[in-house]
Scaffold this motif. Structure first.
Motif, mmCIF file in Angstrom:
data_model
loop_
_atom_site.group_PDB
_atom_site.id
_atom_site.type_symbol
_atom_site.label_atom_id
_atom_site.label_comp_id
_atom_site.label_asym_id
_atom_site.label_seq_id
_atom_site.Cartn_x
_atom_site.Cartn_y
_atom_site.Cartn_z
ATOM 1 N N GLY A 81 -11.902 42.000 70.038
ATOM 2 C CA GLY A 81 -10.657 41.456 69.511
ATOM 3 C C GLY A 81 -9.585 42.482 69.251
ATOM 4 N N GLN A 82 -9.956 43.752 69.171
ATOM 5 C CA GLN A 82 -9.002 44.823 68.878
ATOM 6 C C GLN A 82 -8.479 45.514 70.126
ATOM 7 N N ILE A 83 -8.900 45.059 71.303
ATOM 8 C CA ILE A 83 -8.523 45.716 72.552
ATOM 9 C C ILE A 83 -7.351 44.990 73.196
ATOM 10 N N PRO A 84 -6.224 45.679 73.463
ATOM 11 C CA PRO A 84 -5.066 45.025 74.077
ATOM 12 C C PRO A 84 -5.209 44.942 75.590
ATOM 13 N N TYR A 85 -4.641 43.917 76.162
ATOM 14 C CA TYR A 85 -4.560 43.776 77.619
ATOM 15 C C TYR A 85 -3.101 43.549 77.984
ATOM 16 N N GLY A 86 -2.319 44.608 77.835
ATOM 17 C CA GLY A 86 -0.896 44.548 78.112
ATOM 18 C C GLY A 86 -0.041 44.315 76.894
ATOM 19 N N GLU A 87 -0.657 43.913 75.751
ATOM 20 C CA GLU A 87 0.122 43.680 74.543
ATOM 21 C C GLU A 87 0.530 45.010 73.905
ATOM 22 N N VAL A 88 1.525 44.955 73.057
ATOM 23 C CA VAL A 88 1.866 46.098 72.202
ATOM 24 C C VAL A 88 0.714 46.294 71.225
ATOM 25 N N LEU A 89 0.242 47.517 71.089
ATOM 26 C CA LEU A 89 -0.870 47.816 70.192
ATOM 27 C C LEU A 89 -0.315 48.405 68.897
ATOM 28 N N ILE A 90 -0.627 47.768 67.763
ATOM 29 C CA ILE A 90 -0.186 48.250 66.453
ATOM 30 C C ILE A 90 -1.403 48.715 65.673
ATOM 31 N N SER A 91 -1.438 49.995 65.364
ATOM 32 C CA SER A 91 -2.530 50.581 64.591
ATOM 33 C C SER A 91 -2.069 50.854 63.166
ATOM 34 N N THR A 92 -2.959 50.606 62.212
ATOM 35 C CA THR A 92 -2.651 50.900 60.807
ATOM 36 C C THR A 92 -3.191 52.271 60.388
ATOM 37 N N SER A 93 -3.490 53.134 61.343
ATOM 38 C CA SER A 93 -4.178 54.394 61.061
ATOM 39 C C SER A 93 -3.409 55.333 60.136
ATOM 40 N N ARG A 94 -2.075 55.210 60.087
ATOM 41 C CA ARG A 94 -1.289 56.088 59.202
ATOM 42 C C ARG A 94 -1.133 55.529 57.795
ATOM 43 N N MET A 95 -1.584 54.308 57.575
ATOM 44 C CA MET A 95 -1.411 53.658 56.270
ATOM 45 C C MET A 95 -2.713 53.798 55.486
ATOM 46 N N ARG A 96 -2.859 54.921 54.775
ATOM 47 C CA ARG A 96 -4.155 55.276 54.193
ATOM 48 C C ARG A 96 -4.067 55.535 52.679
ATOM 49 N N ALA A 97 -3.032 55.098 52.047
ATOM 50 C CA ALA A 97 -2.848 55.424 50.632
ATOM 51 C C ALA A 97 -3.767 54.615 49.728
ATOM 52 N N VAL A 98 -4.249 55.273 48.675
ATOM 53 C CA VAL A 98 -4.882 54.571 47.553
ATOM 54 C C VAL A 98 -3.775 54.376 46.524
ATOM 55 N N ARG A 99 -3.262 53.182 46.438
ATOM 56 C CA ARG A 99 -2.089 52.952 45.590
ATOM 57 C C ARG A 99 -2.432 52.927 44.107
ATOM 58 N N GLN A 100 -3.546 52.306 43.760
ATOM 59 C CA GLN A 100 -3.954 52.221 42.357
ATOM 60 C C GLN A 100 -5.474 52.109 42.278
ATOM 61 N N VAL A 110 -5.453 49.396 47.838
ATOM 62 C CA VAL A 110 -5.467 50.404 48.909
ATOM 63 C C VAL A 110 -4.776 49.853 50.142
ATOM 64 N N GLU A 111 -4.349 50.773 51.012
ATOM 65 C CA GLU A 111 -3.695 50.355 52.248
ATOM 66 C C GLU A 111 -4.716 50.109 53.351
ATOM 67 N N ALA A 112 -4.296 49.386 54.367
ATOM 68 C CA ALA A 112 -5.217 48.840 55.360
ATOM 69 C C ALA A 112 -5.877 49.881 56.233
ATOM 70 N N GLY A 113 -5.242 51.044 56.415
ATOM 71 C CA GLY A 113 -5.799 52.059 57.298
ATOM 72 C C GLY A 113 -6.843 52.948 56.651
ATOM 73 N N LEU A 114 -7.076 52.789 55.360
ATOM 74 C CA LEU A 114 -8.105 53.554 54.665
ATOM 75 C C LEU A 114 -9.477 53.164 55.217
ATOM 76 N N THR A 115 -10.342 54.132 55.460
ATOM 77 C CA THR A 115 -11.688 53.786 55.925
ATOM 78 C C THR A 115 -12.523 53.256 54.758
ATOM 79 N N LEU A 116 -13.588 52.544 55.094
ATOM 80 C CA LEU A 116 -14.476 52.045 54.049
ATOM 81 C C LEU A 116 -15.059 53.190 53.229
ATOM 82 N N THR A 208 -1.819 44.698 55.544
ATOM 83 C CA THR A 208 -1.299 46.055 55.322
ATOM 84 C C THR A 208 -1.835 46.689 54.043
ATOM 85 N N ALA A 209 -2.276 45.887 53.081
ATOM 86 C CA ALA A 209 -2.858 46.421 51.848
ATOM 87 C C ALA A 209 -3.687 45.330 51.191
ATOM 88 N N ALA A 210 -4.598 45.758 50.308
ATOM 89 C CA ALA A 210 -5.473 44.790 49.647
ATOM 90 C C ALA A 210 -5.800 45.243 48.237
#
Length: 468
Positions: A81-100, A110-116, A208-210
């Motif tokens: 489901g994460q593999i594009p086939y011609g679509e624009v690919l949007i990665s959240t990899s730069r969104m890694r903040a722990v906000r609170q 936390v932001e969506a790009g943070l790893t588990l 983008t965040a949770a």
């Protein structure tokens, strides 16, 4: 869906700035291949926004132009489901903040790009525990596991991703931001949009965040591997463990002997914890808030199980390093299968008491149809989720074996359907089995899902090939 024009590409570059995009083929290449190589796609541009507002700007451009988008987290998904086939690919990899991190509320934002793993570490830094854990946690991201409603190894005690989310921030398919990042445990003011976004595989918006639930750190933990003869015996052991601990069973992982042998053969530095091989093994983990209580509870459970004849062998970890060795045998099962020739993957769930019948019927049906196959059955017995995989015979032609995948899947899925189970327990549908799933779902539910998607994404620009 039209490919983005050069003018749209230029506008996307402009709204995100030089850090927010790349067309470098070497940087894009690992993002358009599923880690097992089962899917390999392409994209005209990889977008890497650094904030929710930047995600919204990019999605708004695509919505205005009718350009399709594939969102991506850590690219650890197993159904494409994460593999594009011609679509624009949007990665959240730069969104890694722990906000609170709010220990008194048992919440972190936390932001969506943070790893588990990073999320777990952030919680631990505040003497709290974030329980969502899976083999790919060093790469899998918060946004990705929420979008697939991932389960992991501790579902028995803490629930799936859906049960751990209090609030979400997300960008909807029209480019509007959903400001749902609440920390409330009770809020009955109408429909709850976050529950539509959780498990939607990026089809209804980009998380983008949770706001995530945290839990107290347990002061004792005991890990053991036991050998037994049947899944039915494992279920009896599970019931006994739950009764003994009053809810202290955190993990209860089933593994068949063939899967263990493949792992021992293909993963360096793994070893069998048991002295005597048995047809099945279970990895059990108990926790308690009382020092020493988990260890004492495990000893009582194992002693009782031996007396009742439920188990024939057991090994209890004496320290954290040994517990890690036990877990490695379970967590490397997928990697071991890749080394053994790949195979057909099935991620199914069933009512607990139906699991033994499923295993017996599926084993018999597949062995009768496909000579020499190796069946690798493992997973989260405590919540009814099995990874039921078929590895090719030694020396088999990979292409010829792969050509029979759908035939094997139909056998497995038909048995799951007859036993009131699900053909997709925790990985989602992705590109793997969207149409197949329709055969096993209530038509009323299918119609409702289509209506929701049509309302939120009328142009179908978000992950257009995923789901219904």
């Amino acid at each position: 869906m039209p490919a983005p024009s050069p003018a749209v590409i230029d506008e996307l570059k402009s709204v995100l700035g030089p850090k927010g995009w790349t067309q470098d083929a070497d940087l894009i290449a690992p993002r358009v291949v599923e880690w097992r190589g089962a899917w390999e796609g392409n994209t005209p541009i990889l977008l890497t926004p650094g904030s929710t507002e930047e995600v919204a700007r990019a999605v708004a451009v695509c919505a205005r132009e009718g350009v399709a988008i594939t969102p991506q987290g850590g690219n650890t998904g197993l159904v494409g489901g994460q593999i594009p086939y011609g679509e624009v690919l949007i990665s959240t990899s730069r969104m890694r903040a722990v906000r609170q991190v709010l220990p008194l509320e048992d919440v972190m934002v936390v932001e969506a790009g943070l790893t588990l793993k990073e999320a777990q570490d952030a919680a631990a830094g505040a003497d709290r525990f974030f329980p969502l854990s899976l083999a790919a946690e060093g790469t899998a991201t918060v946004g990705g596991v929420i979008s697939t409603n991932a389960g992991g190894t501790a579902v028995l005690r803490y629930g799936v991703a859906r049960d751990l989310v209090l609030g979400l921030e997300a960008v909807l398919p029209n480019g509007k931001i959903f400001h749902g990042l609440k920390r409330l445990r009770k809020d009955n003011t109408g429909y709850d949009l976050k529950h539509l976004l959780i498990g939607a595989e990026g089809t209804l918006g980009i998380v983008t965040a949770a706001a995530l639930k945290l839990f107290p750190v347990m002061r004792s933990r005991a890990t053991a591997v036991v050998g037994l003869e049947t899944p039915a015996a494992a279920l009896e052991l599970l019931a006994a463990a739950k009764a003994e601990t009053g809810g202290g069973v955190e993990a209860f992982e089933l593994m068949n002997r063939q899967g263990i042998e493949i792992c021992l053969s293909h993963i360096p530095d793994t070893r069998d914890p048991l002295d005597t091989p048995t047809p099945w093994a279970v990895l059990i983990e108990l926790v308690s808030g009382e020092p020493g209580a988990a260890e004492r509870g495990m000893e009582r459970i194992l002693e009782d199980a031996f007396e009742r004849g439920l188990i024939s062998d057991a090994a209890m970890a004496q320290n954290a390093a040994q517990a890690g060795q036990f877990w490695r045998l379970r967590e490397e099962m997928s990697a071991a299968q890749k080394a053994a020739g790949g195979g057909w993957k099935h991620d199914v769930s069933l009512p607990l008491t139906a699991l033994p019948e499923f295993v017996e019927r599926a084993h018999a049906a597949l062995n009768a149809r496909f000579e020499g196959i190796r069946l690798v059955t493992f997973g989260h017995l405590g919540d009814g989720n099995l990874h039921y995989n078929v590895v090719p015979p030694v020396g088999a032609d990979p292409k010829a074996f792969a050509a029979r995948k759908d035939e094997g899947a139909r056998i497995v899925h038909d048995i799951v359907g007859e036993l009131a189970g699900s053909i997709s327990a925790e990985h989602g549908l992705g590109r793997l089995k969207t149409e197949e799933a329709l055969r096993y779902k209530d038509p009323v539910q299918v119609a409702a899902m289509r209506a929701v998607r049509a309302a939120l994404d009328p142009q179908r620009i978000m992950n257009p090939s995923v789901l219904f």
